[in-house]
Each structure stands twice: as structure tokens, then as C-alpha cells.
Design a protein around this motif. Structure first.
Motif, PDB file in Angstrom:
ATOM      1  N   ALA A  34      -2.610   2.928  -8.740  1.00  8.60           N
ATOM      2  CA  ALA A  34      -3.074   1.545  -8.621  1.00  8.60           C
ATOM      3  C   ALA A  34      -2.832   0.785  -9.928  1.00  8.60           C
ATOM      4  N   THR A  70       2.666   1.762  -3.354  1.00  6.77           N
ATOM      5  CA  THR A  70       1.695   2.203  -4.349  1.00  6.77           C
ATOM      6  C   THR A  70       1.378   3.677  -4.146  1.00  6.77           C
ATOM      7  N   GLY A 110       0.810  -1.218   0.000  1.00  2.00           N
ATOM      8  CA  GLY A 110       0.000   0.000   0.000  1.00  2.00           C
ATOM      9  C   GLY A 110       0.840   1.262   0.000  1.00  2.00           C
ATOM     10  N   LEU A 112      -6.535  -2.405  -5.333  1.00  2.00           N
ATOM     11  CA  LEU A 112      -7.877  -1.836  -5.477  1.00  2.00           C
ATOM     12  C   LEU A 112      -8.172  -0.907  -4.303  1.00  2.00           C
ATOM     13  N   GLN A 113      -7.869  -1.346  -3.094  1.00  2.00           N
ATOM     14  CA  GLN A 113      -8.050  -0.510  -1.907  1.00  2.00           C
ATOM     15  C   GLN A 113      -7.184   0.748  -2.004  1.00  2.00           C
ATOM     16  N   SER A 114      -5.968   0.600  -2.487  1.00  2.22           N
ATOM     17  CA  SER A 114      -5.065   1.745  -2.626  1.00  2.22           C
ATOM     18  C   SER A 114      -5.608   2.778  -3.601  1.00  2.22           C
ATOM     19  N   VAL A 162      -8.506   3.900  -3.949  1.00  6.33           N
ATOM     20  CA  VAL A 162      -9.435   4.813  -3.265  1.00  6.33           C
ATOM     21  C   VAL A 162      -8.672   5.960  -2.627  1.00  6.33           C
ATOM     22  N   TYR A 163      -7.512   5.697  -2.085  1.00  5.80           N
ATOM     23  CA  TYR A 163      -6.787   6.687  -1.296  1.00  5.80           C
ATOM     24  C   TYR A 163      -5.657   7.386  -2.041  1.00  5.80           C
ATOM     25  N   GLU A 196      -6.322  -7.060  -4.532  1.00  7.39           N
ATOM     26  CA  GLU A 196      -7.294  -6.375  -3.659  1.00  7.39           C
ATOM     27  C   GLU A 196      -6.627  -5.216  -2.917  1.00  7.39           C
ATOM     28  N   THR A 197      -5.378  -5.389  -2.540  1.00  5.98           N
ATOM     29  CA  THR A 197      -4.626  -4.312  -1.899  1.00  5.98           C
ATOM     30  C   THR A 197      -4.496  -3.118  -2.832  1.00  5.98           C
ATOM     31  N   GLN A 206      -5.246 -11.418  -3.079  1.00  5.13           N
ATOM     32  CA  GLN A 206      -5.067 -10.481  -1.965  1.00  5.13           C
ATOM     33  C   GLN A 206      -4.196  -9.298  -2.380  1.00  5.13           C
TER      34      GLN A 206
END
Length: 135
Positions: free
Chosen positions: A115, A73, A70, A104-106, A108-109, A101-102, A98
Motif C-alpha cells: 500500500a 497493488t 487494487g 488503504l483498503q488494499s 488490509v488484504y 482510500e483504495t 477515492q
């Protein structure tokens, strides 16, 4: 050997053991690449980064790798380091799903472009390991 030299060697040996477990030969490549220009940086990566920090209790290796993925990224411009850590993430038991998915979560922020860059690095590592296509 002085007490300070002994402590320095002990920290390096502890870090080397962690580095070997997490990164295998890839970790040695990074450290070896610094030998002729910044050997002290290589020493500190091993002794401090892995011997003092990575080996601390409180987070499991998989959790440490998720944090690292994270952060790299989010920082952007760290693609060579991200490649090493995607590989390490697989070494410590994270699944390709996983890892994605990390990223994808990154997104957002820290944004979709970063990403996408991370996913491109993951694609390269996954392809080298014969893990594509993901299901």
C-alpha cells in the motif's frame, strides 16, 4: 483483407477507442514502447484488454479502475503499470481521495508495504497534476 484480418482490425479499433478515452497519450506510449520488440503483445493489450474486456457491460470505467488499482497493488512489482492506472483513474472521474482510500483498503488484504508503494506512485501522479496536498 480476410474475414479474420477484418475481425482482428475491428477488435483493435474498438480497443483503441477505449484506450484513448481512458489513458489518452499514456496508453499510446505503452503500446508504442512494444512496437520494436513485442508488437503482438501491444496488439493484444489493445484488442483483448480494452476492446474485449474493458468495454464489456457490467462495470463502469471507475469500477474497473478501482479493481485494477487494487489488483496491481496486491501483485506488487507493477509500479509502472500502477502509475498509468492511477492517471487513468483520474481520467475516468475517480477523485484522489477515492484512489488513496483504495490503497488503504488494499493494505488490509495485501500489506502495508505494498500500500505504501502504491501511495508513493499516487503521490507522483498527483504532484504531476498539481493535486497535492490532498485535503
Amino acid at each position: 483483407m480476410t474475414e479474420n484480418e477484418a475481425l482482428r482490425a475491428e477488435r483493435f479499433a474498438a480497443g483503441q477507442a477505449v484506450l484513448d478515452t481512458v489513458h489518452g497519450d499514456a496508453g499510446h506510449g505503452v503500446i508504442d514502447s512494444l512496437a520494436d520488440i513485442a508488437p503482438e503483445l501491444g496488439h493484444q493489450i489493445v484488442a483483448w484488454g480494452y476492446g474485449d474486456i474493458y468495454s464489456r457491460p457490467g462495470l463502469e470505467p471507475q469500477q474497473r479502475q478501482l479493481v485494477t488499482l487494487g489488483m496491481l497493488t496486491a501483485l506488487g512489482g507493477c509500479e509502472p503499470q500502477l502509475e498509468v492506472h492511477v492517471d487513468a483513474s483520474l481520467n475516468v472521474g475517480l477523485t484522489p481521495q477515492q484512489i488513496i482510500e483504495t490503497f488503504l483498503q488494499s493494505a488490509v488484504y495485501c500489506g502495508i508495504p505494498r500500500a505504501l508503494n502504491a501511495v508513493a506512485i499516487a503521490r507522483k501522479v498527483f504532484a504531476e497534476r498539481g493535486l497535492l496536498p490532498l485535503t
